[in-house]
Design an enzyme around this catalytic site. Structure first.
Site, short mmCIF file in Angstrom:
data_model
loop_
_atom_site.label_atom_id
_atom_site.label_comp_id
_atom_site.label_asym_id
_atom_site.label_seq_id
_atom_site.Cartn_x
_atom_site.Cartn_y
_atom_site.Cartn_z
N TYR A 1 14.62 -16.71 16.33
CA TYR A 1 13.69 -15.86 16.26
C TYR A 1 12.73 -16.01 17.42
O TYR A 1 12.02 -15.09 18.12
CB TYR A 1 13.02 -15.30 15.11
CG TYR A 1 12.20 -13.94 14.96
CD1 TYR A 1 12.81 -12.72 15.37
CD2 TYR A 1 10.83 -14.62 14.43
CE1 TYR A 1 11.60 -11.96 15.36
CE2 TYR A 1 9.95 -13.56 14.44
CZ TYR A 1 10.31 -12.24 14.87
OH TYR A 1 9.34 -11.29 14.69
N GLN B 1 10.41 0.48 10.36
CA GLN B 1 10.61 -0.40 11.73
C GLN B 1 12.37 -0.27 11.57
O GLN B 1 12.99 -0.61 10.60
CB GLN B 1 10.03 -1.78 11.49
CG GLN B 1 10.35 -2.49 12.79
CD GLN B 1 10.44 -4.08 12.69
OE1 GLN B 1 11.20 -4.68 11.78
NE2 GLN B 1 9.44 -4.64 13.02
N LYS C 1 2.11 -12.06 13.80
CA LYS C 1 3.02 -12.97 12.67
C LYS C 1 1.73 -13.92 12.29
O LYS C 1 1.30 -14.84 13.16
CB LYS C 1 4.09 -13.48 12.94
CG LYS C 1 5.06 -12.67 13.43
CD LYS C 1 5.62 -11.85 12.42
CE LYS C 1 6.64 -10.78 12.49
NZ LYS C 1 6.01 -9.39 13.00
N TRP D 1 4.15 -6.29 6.38
CA TRP D 1 5.51 -6.56 5.88
C TRP D 1 5.66 -7.74 4.96
O TRP D 1 4.91 -8.82 5.44
CB TRP D 1 6.41 -6.63 7.23
CG TRP D 1 7.92 -6.92 6.98
CD1 TRP D 1 8.89 -5.82 6.65
CD2 TRP D 1 8.61 -8.15 6.46
NE1 TRP D 1 10.01 -6.33 6.17
CE2 TRP D 1 9.96 -7.95 6.55
CE3 TRP D 1 8.12 -9.41 6.72
CZ2 TRP D 1 10.72 -8.47 6.08
CZ3 TRP D 1 9.32 -10.33 6.67
CH2 TRP D 1 10.52 -9.87 6.28
N ASP E 1 5.19 -8.07 19.93
CA ASP E 1 5.48 -9.06 18.55
C ASP E 1 5.47 -10.63 19.16
O ASP E 1 4.73 -11.14 19.11
CB ASP E 1 6.56 -8.50 17.75
CG ASP E 1 6.87 -9.52 16.40
OD1 ASP E 1 6.15 -10.41 16.23
OD2 ASP E 1 7.62 -8.62 15.56
N ALA F 1 6.77 -13.82 9.70
CA ALA F 1 8.05 -13.51 10.15
C ALA F 1 9.22 -13.91 8.71
O ALA F 1 10.21 -13.02 8.63
CB ALA F 1 8.77 -14.55 11.10
N GLU G 1 8.55 -1.74 20.10
CA GLU G 1 8.32 -3.17 19.54
C GLU G 1 9.14 -4.12 20.35
O GLU G 1 10.21 -3.84 20.19
CB GLU G 1 8.29 -3.30 18.05
CG GLU G 1 7.64 -4.76 17.52
CD GLU G 1 7.60 -4.84 16.09
OE1 GLU G 1 7.35 -3.61 15.53
OE2 GLU G 1 7.88 -5.61 15.46
N LYS H 1 15.59 -1.83 13.51
CA LYS H 1 15.89 -2.98 14.53
C LYS H 1 16.98 -2.30 15.28
O LYS H 1 17.96 -1.85 14.93
CB LYS H 1 16.81 -3.98 13.58
CG LYS H 1 15.64 -4.88 12.54
CD LYS H 1 14.76 -5.48 13.44
CE LYS H 1 13.97 -6.22 12.55
NZ LYS H 1 12.39 -6.71 13.53
N ASP I 1 12.26 -1.65 17.15
CA ASP I 1 12.14 -2.97 17.35
C ASP I 1 13.30 -3.76 17.89
O ASP I 1 14.19 -3.93 17.12
CB ASP I 1 11.54 -3.85 16.06
CG ASP I 1 11.30 -5.36 16.52
OD1 ASP I 1 11.19 -5.77 17.64
OD2 ASP I 1 10.80 -5.85 15.27
C1 0XW Z 1 10.13 -7.18 10.39
N1 0XW Z 1 9.75 -8.64 10.66
C2 0XW Z 1 8.36 -8.85 10.26
C3 0XW Z 1 10.72 -9.36 9.75
C4 0XW Z 1 11.52 -10.35 10.56
O1 0XW Z 1 10.95 -11.61 10.50
C5 0XW Z 1 11.30 -9.80 12.02
C6 0XW Z 1 9.95 -9.22 11.84
C7 0XW Z 1 9.80 -8.34 13.27
O2 0XW Z 1 8.82 -7.34 13.35
O3 0XW Z 1 10.41 -8.63 14.22
MG MG Z 2 9.28 -7.40 15.52
#
Ligand code: 0XW
Ligand code: MG
Length: 366
Positions: free
Chosen positions: A55, A161, A264, A319, A240, A293, A217, A163, A192
């Site tokens: 990641y 969010q 993060k 999150w 991010d 993360a 994102e 993915k 994201d």
């Molecule tokens: C949603 N998150 C905070 C959890 C995973 O680690 C990925 C991350 C993100 O926003 O990329």
């Molecule tokens: Mg992200």
């Protein structure tokens, strides 16, 4: 007060159902918990848990090797002097902010316990008793993602969010339209891509979704790619993975490269660094999250404490990994989501005391 000992623990964190994003799919993670012991009977806890080795350029064993390097130089210091603690870590090891972050978080925990205040109170005060979180919907078919988005909105989430990336961009465009039709107005959407889109696909996607209110994102892998297409996109861009530290946040802000951040906590260096990022974003009216993360209740509590001090107009939520993990380090004061919000812990320090049986025996001791 003096630091008399440091223990480092491994905690296995199986990922319930797996977590699929463009950069990787994770099914099992190992968190690293740091315990700072003082001569005054106060103990502080910190944690760091990269979401796998792909990641971002951080990984579990790297965190532990860095702690091995750093920890001996900390014994004897007053952990309430967090500035000195961070400078000493900097003198012991270059980089590895994500490992140093676990020590920084534990030191804030000690500070709070020593002064009988919550970490959020030491950071300027909380905006309320609860804070918003957001739900991260992992990659699935357009219909599945749309159904889930609708369900999460009904559960109380004000932000989702999605993915995207790692597949044909047409599937992501279809997903975004289906989600937009499935949800009621008012929910905030972040798409994201976790660094995965080519600048070509980022432009296709943004233009074909131009009527959808959403942010993009981390669409591309590098700052240069994002800078090249930024003004050709129809959507605000959040950074991010590339927000690696205070300096990279400043560079993005000063270069006008972004409209917000997914931040993060351990990546930027802990609570101390995230506080600085919070204030930089506030000065430029930039919204941001306060997440990590991955991780258990210690990381979750740290993110929630900082998140609780962000101006609501700038805050995109914290999150936490709780929906994907089994049980809690502290079953009496778990950090969990209810109705799309998280209660700010009420006890001094982080307000979370891990059950030592869950930590097992230390893997490193100093
Ligand atoms: C949603 N998150 C905070 C959890 C995973 O680690 C990925 C991350 C993100 O926003 O990329
Ligand atoms: Mg992200």
């Amino acid at each position: 007060m003096k630091l008399t000992g440091i223990n480092v623990y491994n905690v296995d964190l199986p990922v319930a159902g797996g977590y699929k994003m463009a950069s990787a799919t994770v099914t099992f993670l190992q968190s690293t918990v740091v315990e700072l012991i003082t001569d005054q009977g106060i103990t502080g806890y910190g944690e760091t848990c990269p979401v796998g080795p792909v990641y971002q350029p951080q990984h579990t064993l790297g965190a532990r090797a860095a702690l091995q390097e750093i920890c001996p130089s900390l014994i004897g210091l007053d952990p309430r002097n967090i500035g000195q603690l961070n400078r000493t870590m900097g003198a012991a090891l270059n980089g590895s902010r994500y490992a140093k972050a676990a020590v920084d978080v534990a030191a804030w925990d000690i500070c709070g316990k020593s002064y009988d205040r919550r970490v959020c109170d030491l950071l300027g005060g909380a905006t309320g008793d609860t804070i918003p979180t957001y739900y991260s919907i992992t990659t699935a078919s357009p219909d599945e993602m749309a159904t889930e988005a609708r369900e999460r909105q009904l559960q109380g989430y004000a932000r989702i969010q999605l993915k995207i990336g790692g597949r044909d961009v047409e599937a992501d465009i279809e997903t975004l339209h289906k989600v937009n039709e499935a949800v009621k107005p008012g929910i905030r959407i972040a798409a994201d891509a976790n660094r995965s889109l080519t600048s070509r696909d980022a432009m296709f996607l943004s233009h074909r979704c131009r009527d959808i209110s959403m942010v993009m994102e981390q669409p591309c892998n590098t700052m240069e790619e994002i800078a090249a297409i930024r003004h050709q996109l129809c959507h605000p861009v959040y950074m991010d993975e590339l927000a690696e530290d205070v300096n990279s946040v400043m560079r993005a802000v000063c270069g006008g490269l972004v409209d917000g951040f997914g931040i993060k906590l351990t990546r930027v260096g802990g609570i101390s660094a995230l506080r600085t990022v919070r204030d930089i974003c506030d000065a430029r009216s930039l919204p941001h999250t306060c997440d990590d993360a991955w991780g258990g209740d210690i990381i979750a509590a740290a993110c929630v404490h900082v998140g609780a001090t962000v101006a609501p107009s700038r805050f995109e939520g914290s999150w936490i990994a709780a929906p994907y993990t089994e049980g809690h380090y502290d079953e009496e004061n778990p950090v969990r989501i209810e109705g799309g919000r998280i209660k700010v812990p009420t006890g001094p320090g982080l307000g979370v005391t891990p059950d030592t049986r869950k930590l097992g025996s230390p893997i490193l001791s100093f």
